[in-house]
Each structure stands twice: as C-alpha cells, then as structure tokens.
Design a protein around this motif. Structure first.
Motif, PDB file in Angstrom:
ATOM      1  N   GLU A   1      30.273  53.786 115.371  1.00  0.00           N
ATOM      2  CA  GLU A   1      30.103  53.516 116.803  1.00  0.00           C
ATOM      3  C   GLU A   1      30.669  54.684 117.627  1.00  0.00           C
ATOM      4  O   GLU A   1      30.129  55.006 118.676  1.00  0.00           O
ATOM      5  N   ALA A   2      31.735  55.288 117.163  1.00  0.00           N
ATOM      6  CA  ALA A   2      32.316  56.416 117.901  1.00  0.00           C
ATOM      7  C   ALA A   2      31.341  57.585 118.000  1.00  0.00           C
ATOM      8  O   ALA A   2      31.460  58.417 118.885  1.00  0.00           O
ATOM      9  N   THR A   3      30.376  57.647 117.093  1.00  0.00           N
ATOM     10  CA  THR A   3      29.334  58.675 117.222  1.00  0.00           C
ATOM     11  C   THR A   3      28.146  58.148 118.016  1.00  0.00           C
ATOM     12  O   THR A   3      27.124  58.834 118.136  1.00  0.00           O
ATOM     13  N   GLY A   4      28.261  56.924 118.542  1.00  0.00           N
ATOM     14  CA  GLY A   4      27.239  56.410 119.455  1.00  0.00           C
ATOM     15  C   GLY A   4      26.278  55.376 118.907  1.00  0.00           C
ATOM     16  O   GLY A   4      25.390  54.934 119.633  1.00  0.00           O
ATOM     17  N   HIS A   5      26.473  54.959 117.660  1.00  0.00           N
ATOM     18  CA  HIS A   5      25.483  54.090 117.027  1.00  0.00           C
ATOM     19  C   HIS A   5      26.027  52.704 116.693  1.00  0.00           C
ATOM     20  O   HIS A   5      27.110  52.578 116.124  1.00  0.00           O
ATOM     21  N   LYS A   6      25.249  51.697 117.014  1.00  0.00           N
ATOM     22  CA  LYS A   6      25.624  50.336 116.659  1.00  0.00           C
ATOM     23  C   LYS A   6      25.445  50.144 115.153  1.00  0.00           C
ATOM     24  O   LYS A   6      24.530  50.695 114.546  1.00  0.00           O
ATOM     25  N   VAL A   7      26.335  49.357 114.572  1.00  0.00           N
ATOM     26  CA  VAL A   7      26.154  48.898 113.196  1.00  0.00           C
ATOM     27  C   VAL A   7      25.831  47.408 113.275  1.00  0.00           C
ATOM     28  O   VAL A   7      26.628  46.621 113.781  1.00  0.00           O
ATOM     29  N   ILE A   8      24.639  47.056 112.828  1.00  0.00           N
ATOM     30  CA  ILE A   8      24.211  45.653 112.839  1.00  0.00           C
ATOM     31  C   ILE A   8      24.653  45.019 111.523  1.00  0.00           C
ATOM     32  O   ILE A   8      24.308  45.516 110.450  1.00  0.00           O
ATOM     33  N   SER A   9      25.422  43.952 111.621  1.00  0.00           N
ATOM     34  CA  SER A   9      25.949  43.367 110.386  1.00  0.00           C
ATOM     35  C   SER A   9      25.128  42.172 109.927  1.00  0.00           C
ATOM     36  O   SER A   9      24.536  41.459 110.731  1.00  0.00           O
ATOM     37  N   VAL A  10      25.109  41.987 108.627  1.00  0.00           N
ATOM     38  CA  VAL A  10      24.338  40.923 107.997  1.00  0.00           C
ATOM     39  C   VAL A  10      25.269  40.152 107.066  1.00  0.00           C
ATOM     40  O   VAL A  10      25.958  40.763 106.252  1.00  0.00           O
TER      41      VAL A  10
END
Lengths: 343, 343, 343, 343
Positions: free
Chosen positions: C96-105
């Motif tokens: 996220e600090a690089t700008g990207h969401k991590v979608i969790s499953v």
C-alpha cells in the motif's frame, strides 16, 4: 423512466444556481480566498457553534477523503473502516494510492463501534503490521443506517483513550441529521470527531463538501495538501456561494428532510406491502427485498440498483431519494409496485 | 481597485451560466456518463478533427496534470519541464506526490526545445538516475510566450525518436491559439502531442479542463485514474454543459481573442511609453518593466503582481487580462500610467 | 532455551560463510554487476532451464515483494492475496505504501485457487473500484501448506485467461520443493508464473532472495526499480556468492530437506501423541494443537509462538524448523512433550 | 587493471568477516532485536556520548535516506539538497518516489550554507509551492569536500531558527572525520544535526549504515518505517556484528585514515606534477585535471571515472581510495602518471 438510482441525478437546487449567478461578476481573489468562501466559512462556524474549527471547501467526497486522510496520517499509519465504507470499496483505492492501508471490518449494519475497533487493535501488535490510527465512519452509512449521539460519544471516548483519530464522512450528513431516528445536532459534531465533512453534492449543491477540522494538531498547513492533491479551485467562489446559500437559512436541512420524507413514503409502503428490508435504514436510502418478477416489472419504468440476491426468487434493491425527488413519482412507483405485486 | 492579477478573478461568462441553468433539472447519469458530457466530447472530437482521441473533463489544471502524468508514467520515470513550468513551481509538488521526479531545465523564454531536452537525456545515463520519459510544456507558457507549429513539430519528432511522451498543459491554450503570432490550429494539436488539455477555467468557464489523450497506449483504464485521484465529479454535467457551450460556436475563441486584445492594448501602450519587457509575450500576460515609483502609484488603483526586481529602481510587473477584462479599465490604467509617468 | 520460533534464528550455513570469505578480496564492479552475481545468475538460469528469464538478487522478502509488485502494476491496479498472505499481514503495508491496494481473500488453507479469485473479479466491475491485476501466492504458504503442480497449472491458465499476473513469494520455496507432497521441480516454475523469488534468507543464506522475472513485459528497466527502492547493494557480491554456493551443487535442497525432516519428526510424534493440527502442513512449519498446560510446561525450555487459541483448554502452537535445527533438540522436545503430557 | 573507481570494490575488512563468523551459530531474535545489534547500538551510543539517541542499522545509503526522510516529512514538505547531493542525482528519484520534492541548490563546493538555504526559503512563500522542511547535506560531500564544525554550527542554528530539520548523509563520514582539515568529533554530531548516518559500506563493512536519530520528535515508531520500506533484515546480526567490530576499538577510524592517506599521496603527487583540481577535496575522493592524452594512457592500467570535460584537451578524473587501497598500487599509479606525462 424515473430514476431512484442515486442522489446526484439532478443538478442543483434553484436557489443554489441563483446564488452562483449573483456571485458571478465581481472580481475576487482565487483559490478559496474570495469573500464568498470566507462568508460561508464564518457562517458554518456559527452554525457549528465553534469559532476555532478550520473549514475548507472541496469538490467531492473522494477528493475530501483522500486529501484529509493522507494529510492526517504518517506513512505507517492506517485507517479502519467498515467493509461497506466508501473508502474501502468505492474510491478506486484512493487512500492506498496515497500510501495508506485501509483495514476493513465486517459489520452487520455498516456501523463501527468500540468493540469492533478493539478487535483490530488487538491484532495489530507490532511493527510488522501497519499501525491503526484513524477510524473512518460514514453518517449516514453507505447502507442507510445512522449513528446516534451515544454511539458517537462512545466512539469518541474510545478513540481518545486509544490515541486514534475519528473521522466522519458526511457525504449524506444532511439525511442523517434529518432522520426521524436522529438525536444529533450539527453543532454536536465538532466535539465528537477530529474531522468530518458536510456533504453538499448529494444534498442540493452542484458540487461541494465542507471539511471541518476540529482537532488542532490536524490543522497546520492544510491548504498545502489541498493544492497538492488538485483540490484548490481557482474560482473558489463556486463552492463558497453554494455553501453560504445552503446554510444562510435552513435550506440544507429542508432539502434533506424532503429526501427523507420521500424515502419514508417508500419505506412505509414497502412495509405495508409486507416486504422486508436488507437492513434498517432511517435515511434517504432504503433496501427493500422484492420478488424478482416484481423487480423486472418495475425496471420497465424506474431506474434503481439491484443490490444483492437474497434467495432464488428475491433480491434487495436500493432506492435513493434526494432533494429533487418528486412526490408524484414516488406515489406512482408505489402504485406500480402494488399493482404489479397483486398480479 | 481593478485587478489585472490573473484570469480567474471573475466567475463564468453569462452564456456558460445559462447553459448550466438549462441543463439543471434533467435526471442524468453521474460521473461523466451524462449526455451533456457525451455531447461535449463528441463536439470536441469534431473540432479536433479526430474521432479516435479520448477526452475526459476535469476540474482544474493541477488535478489534470497530476492525474494524467501519474497515469502515463511508470514509477522510475520522470517528467522534464522548464524551470518556469507550472508543475515544477506552482503545484505544491503534486507530481512528486505521485512518486515522480520533475527534472527542470533553465530556459530564456519558458519554452523547451530538442536541444535543451537532449542535454537532460545526456545526463541521465543509467539506473542510478531517473529515466526521463515525458516532456511537459505549457502553451501559452507561464511567462506568456507561445509555441509555433514548427517548434512543436520539431519537439514531436525529437520525442518520437527518443521514445519520449509529449504532454501539453493548455491552461491558457485559448490565448495561445488566438495570439497574433500563432500559426497553429486546434485541430493540429492531436498529431503533435501525446496528450494535452484545453483550459476552460482561465477562459470563461466556472471550472473545467478537457484532457485529450491522443496516444493509444495512454488511453486504457483512464477513468480509474480519474476516480482514484478524486477527479470524477458526481454531477459531470457541470463540466459537460460548459464545454459544450464553449465550443458549440466560437465562444471559446472569442473569449480568448478579447483577452488578447486587452493585453495588446496594454503592451502597445507600454511600448509607446518606452517601457521594455521582461520577456516577449504575445498572449494574455505581459511583463512590462516600470519604475518602482510608477508601480507604487499604479498600485493605489490597480491590483497586479510585482513579478521581479530588475534593477535598483525598476521592476517587472505581470498584467493578466481575461474574457472579462473591461476595455474602459484597460484604458483607464493606460491613462494613469501615462499621467503618473510624466510626473 | 532452544528456539523453534522461526527459520532465521541462526546465521548462515558454514559453506555460505566460506564462499563470502573466498570472494572477499577481489576488486569487483558494484551494484550487482560483479562477476559473482553474474555467475550466480547464469547458474540459476541453468537450473531453471530457461536462458530468457531475468534474475535480480535482493536482500529480503518484503523488499523483493514491494519492489517487484510496484514495478509490475499501474497505479489503479491491485494485488489479490490470501488473508494469511505475507504482503497482507506482515509487511507493514509495504505494498500500500507504494500506492496499491491488496485485496484479501479468506481461505481455509492459505491457498488461492481460480474460484476464489473469480469471486474477487466478479465484485470488481468498474472504475469506482481498483482493478485486480496481480495474484500473489506464497509457496510454501504462511501456514505451511504447499501448491502442487496441477493447482499451479490451473492458476496459471486462469490468470492467463483473465489477463492477471501470477506472482509467487518463495521465501520458503526450498521447503515447499522438498516436501513429501511436492510434485513440482524448480524448473517447472518459470512456465507457471510471471515472476517469483527463490528465498535464501530462510534457507541457509545470511540474506538474499533471487527474483526471477519470467514474463517479458515485466523485465524492462527493472534495475531502476531496484535502485529507487534502496534494493541495490553496493557490494552485490555478497548476494551473488551466496546464491552461487547454494546452487553450485544441491546445497539449497539439502538444507530444505533437513528442515523438512526435522518438521516431519515433530509432526509424526505429535500425531503419535494423538494431537491434531490447526492445518495440514507438509513443510517446515507445523501447527499442532496442544493442551494449554502442556504448552506452559514446554515453554520453560523451548521458544515457539502460540499461534491461536482453539478452545478454553487448547491452543495451536507454531513450530518452525530450519537447515540449522538440531535433531537432538527435536528429539528432546518430543521427549519432553511426551513426558509432560503423561503427567 | 587496478581500480580507483569507488570505495566499495572490495568486500569487507578481514576483522569484519571474522566477526560474522563468530556470531554465526548462536540462535538469536530476528529483525534487529538480536544481542549483536543491541550491543552495537549500546557501543555507538557510548562513542557518541549520548544515551538518548535512537540508532537503527540499515543496509545501504539510498535505503537509509529514503526511509528516514519519508518518515520525517509530511506529504507537502520537501528536502533541500545541493545539486550534487546524492538524493538529488544518484538515487533514481527514491525520495520523490516516497512523495517528496527535492529542491536543488547550485553550490561551488558541494556544500550548503545558511545563505543558500535562505534563498530557497525566500522563494517558497505560500501553499502553491512545497514547504521546504529538511536540509540534506553529505559529509564528506559527493565531490570530496567536508564540513568543519563552525559551518555545521551555523547550519544548525539557522535550521533551528527557521524550523528546519538538519539531516546528514554520512556514507563517507569516516573519511570526513579523518580528514586533515576536520575539527569535528563523532560525538559532536548529535548536537549539531537532527539525524545522520554513519556509513559502513564505504568504510570496510560488507554492508551497513547506522542511522542515528537525535531529535526526539523523529524517533517515534521508526521501526514501522524500516519494515515498510523493506529495510528490516531478518538476520539483523549481520549488521550488528559488523558495527560492533568497527567501533569496539578504532577500526572504523583506522580504515578511513588509510583511505585518506592513500588519497593524500595521490593529491600531493598530482600537485607536484602541477596538475590542478576541479575542487578542493581533503577526503578520500580527489578530482585532478589531467591532459586527455595522459588520461587515455592511464586508463590502460587503471580504472577510474572521467568526471567532467574541462577544456578541449583536459578533463577532470575522479580517484577514490578506500580501506583496501594498496599503497604499492597508488605508488605505481603515480609513477605511471609521471612517466606518461613526461612523454
């Protein structure tokens, strides 16, 4: 085809447009330093009963959320939001794009409470995980529920105790404050949260949200963040004159009351027709569960979102009303619903 | 006190306001999918003579620059800009805030050319430095100069050869295209740059910039970037109806011509009075060098920016005209200037 | 106090240290352009059976994940990960600090499959949500499970079809490949994923992960990303000489086999003692469920993590073995466990 | 071919390697919580004469700079650096990638001073520009110059007065402190700057920089930033044991003295041969200006960087010495230089 899809299908209330016309030809300073914006801010401070809050006018909800939250947090800090929260689901990762994780929490009604937040804190124990720092809530929520005063007081107390910031997304604050269930005054809010915004776009403005920063330590240099995120309009009067008009008398509340009243008709008539609801929502969004056949019939004349499949023959739909929703269209919808349901 | 401080001191041209009124009460889709925006885009494509360009309407220049440039670049890639370029000096590090370095180049007239860009490329030789990838230019520039067609053709050819993207900030494109020195048509631009925007805010709109993406590989998924950066207005009609009005006849150009005409009067009268200029600027911004005593006198009745100290007794001032600048005020300024100068 | 807390409690295998000594006094180019790194990369290409992959050596897992994923994604694109995935839980929001969401499953065994990913894709339908673009999986997973060849083939085919990138975190790839359940060869992997890394730190190196980029379009300019993220070591030989030593014969696999063998003893003896497990894990991490009293007893002489409360009297613990785990300590633990359990 | 290209061409000093061997087989906590790191930090605090500083060990200079600076600044704040500064030129936009502009300043000797910084502050007057907040300097600088105590005291006083943070990049701090011109003690530094790092990589370590945070308000939660940026090594002992060895006696200073002594020989012999220098540099980097023909001759047997063309027949070269530079090679270089020059 009449639309109950959202609360921004029309332009602005006529008085808002008139205010724009009236403000148009004067030469003014740019970037929010014009007299209209200054007057709007003074007026809002008065209505909030707090001279010490900082107020900034922005164009939309996502812009307000991302500008505020990225200004408030350090790089390792995260926001906590309900899994239905707008920043978690419907802002294209805008918060993450500024570098911050949004930690989601499953809720039954779209609302956070100290116990749900506590669970998040208990899981985040060391520097291998982000540090939860800001609690994001929406009032009304994305599924139409609202926070009452005691709930916000509990949240405020818990956040203070845990050194968390409390931020309220007020895209639909008008509808929340005019709900029959509401016991909160606009002027209560500054002492309950660290920052919040008063939504104009979904309550009669052409565009505009008023961000109110209550917590002193969050105020410094905020205009730098506005400019950096592209949120400082050259012709700031466009926002100032709208907010002044919304609050110089009770227009803001009248518009929200109308929206709620329209939703109440829909809610009661759905109840009368023995339909249940996906969730309890005393604001301008309702989620009745209808037979799929009825939904198909209604879709011929009305636009709305089919929210969620409930069982093999039923789905929940979302009906949204606004300041511009016409009572005759609501009545027509109800009649069509009743008629089609009898078939 | 009459202001020559900038070109956004007034609201919008009356026809723009009327267009807003006319579009107000229809129910429309949100977020730029409304019919007004669609019509404006169709019209712009026609005026540009290019059906294949993608067009998006945004609220302001900084927002447009940061959304476009961050969408176009990979993390290690940088923009090259004149040291007077808006993204380098006056956007609070908006581009850097999206992760990209802006490499600045000293110029004598605010304009880039292949030779200046080549110097940058020659210095950036390996992975210990950023990779220059996008050339940012403004037309007209921040100091009033404009690019003629052959200059843009040279830049386009050089950028193609060097695998660089060419991006034009058109906050004041109207004034550039209506300059007496200009030989460029609006419809020439799509074949000269990879993306550019047509500025509305500084040419008669309440707010609004039309981003035109000409290069195919830059088009994909652009609406995601708009939403992520908070640039997607719920009531997109606000932008669509303005751009439609600006371009359905020649209003956009008429407004720019008026601004330029007002600047020309000021320029010629300064010349007549034997004042020199900081820089040659055939658009709506001029930078005459006046005695400090005269500047002090003029400041009693006129607002403008003192741009730069030139010597111990002279400074350059910036005079900006707009669609709304009144000729009688320009004439009055000239008279006052002459009168005070004689004293 | 003997520790089963993790697989990085000791330094490096003696042969690795000797390799460092042997490489020390030669003058070499910096930043990974030294001959040791080049030799290691050639050797790895040979072992992978693929001359066309790009290989870069980095210092640790979080650094590798963040550098690779941020280089591979555009700003609006997101990674999909199991909710147990390292990037989602234990990297302080590095992605996220690089700008990207991590979608969790949510998964039952730490493993993703096409059906779980399909559910995410079905929910992400427009530009108001991030665009899922990269599937992140770990092999072995954070809870000790492994992917067999058919599972990876299914994932690869699904990702191709859906235009998703497939990325494998191989922090514990050695243990996965040496599991009794494994049917995958190291040389199978480049044709199954777009990029992956071979973990050195948790398998006998002092530090070091070898990132293998298989997909052509992800290779360009990768060294810029390494430098920008602080991942380019001045003395790159430190990584090169270690990887060369790990792979010049079968040391890498021998070390993993030892770790697995030690885990197998623990697993079998827990089974023999009729303890069940939180999850099936045929690699170097096991999660037996023990009575709390027994856990307390064992904690007197052994360090390990109490993973999760199972019921009021039982908890799951995590036991991790490594190349350095001593069989006599494992045997002693088993004896103590049996003895204490009888009490 | 003997190399004077840089100060990281060899591995580590033998005592450093021995320290690694000695620390290898003990079981230790991970991620910098091991006893070796703790001992190194205690020792450094002692050498610095300050128990209250926070110390963190990282892998390299770029990583240290980006982790520290991004942790210290809010999003709208910028760093000021000399245009020769490492963060401005040779870190691939690492600081910008964390969202912050680096404002560059032209200097004659690579050194900043209050007057140069004041010029930057005077230009940054409002929220349309970034807010300069952190002054970045390198000691020794990238062109070999060093700061003496009074210069740093002036900078410290000015920064305090202007509410600026002062940060020192100490990649080559050893060489600076052992320069004949130096009047600064290691223990002076904590009271002169807000944070700085002691470079290990370029002074005998395999890798490693010790970041010292002196200013209380910058200390909080720093380990979160380390982890988020991929800077927390699993086997932290690798850094701890090296720094302990460097400082348990005077090894750190002995190594730097050797490097400086080798540079002094080169400097004096260039002077004796009547060559001038690009810049005055009393540390381990020198920049003599040689005839191009001589440079071509020397390049047959020695590797070094041709730094800059000076006139049509002369160029400046960069010669770097290190702890590992052999005096006989220096003498050989000098002989060859003299001999070739006579031809």
């Amino acid at each position: 085809m009449y639309s109950f899809k959202n609360d921004y299908a029309e332009g602005a209330h006529p008085r808002i447009l008139q205010a724009l016309l009236d403000s148009n030809f004067v030469q003014e300073a740019g970037y929010g330093e014009d007299s209209f914006t200054q007057k709007a801010i003074e007026l809002l401070r008065e209505k909030l009963g707090r001279q010490d809050v900082d107020i900034h006018l922005l164009s939309g909800g996502t812009q307000t959320n991302l500008t505020a939250i990225s200004a408030f947090l350090r790089p390792h800090e995260a926001a906590i939001a309900a899994s239905t929260g707008h920043i978690f689901t419907h802002e294209t990762g805008a918060i993450e794009a500024t570098g911050h994780k949004v930690i989601s929490v499953e809720t039954k009604d779209g609302k956070l409470n100290p116990s749900l937040i506590k669970e998040v804190l208990d899981l985040h124990t060391d520097e291998h995980m982000v540090k939860p720092k800001l609690v994001y809530l929406s009032n009304s929520t994305e599924i139409g529920s609202i926070y009452i005063k005691s709930e916000l007081t509990d949240l405020r107390d818990f956040c203070k105790e845990q050194n968390l910031l409390l931020y309220m997304d007020g895209a639909r604050l008008g509808s929340a404050l005019c709900s029959d269930d509401n016991d909160l005054k606009l002027s209560d809010i500054p002492s309950l949260v660290d920052a919040f915004y008063i939504g104009g776009t979904k309550n009669g403005a052409l565009l505009g949200e008023a961000l109110v920063i209550c917590c002193n330590s969050l105020k410094e240099d905020f205009r730098f963040h506005l400019k950096q995120k592209g949120a400082l309009l050259a012709k700031g009067r466009l926002l100032g004159s709208q907010f002044y008009e919304l609050f110089r008398d009770d227009l803001f509340f009248e518009l929200a009351q109308h929206a709620n009243k329209m939703a109440t008709i829909l809610r009661e008539e759905c109840s009368n027709a023995d339909f249940s609801f996906l969730t309890y929502s005393p604001s301008n969004q309702i989620f009745p569960i209808l037979p799929n056949a009825l939904i198909a019939e209604l879709q011929k004349n009305y636009a709305f979102i089919v929210w969620e499949k409930v069982d093999s023959t039923h789905s929940a739909i979302r009906l949204v009303t606004s300041w511009a929703t016409k009572e005759e269209e609501v009545r027509a919808f109800v009649e069509d619903m009743k008629k089609s349901n009898e078939l």
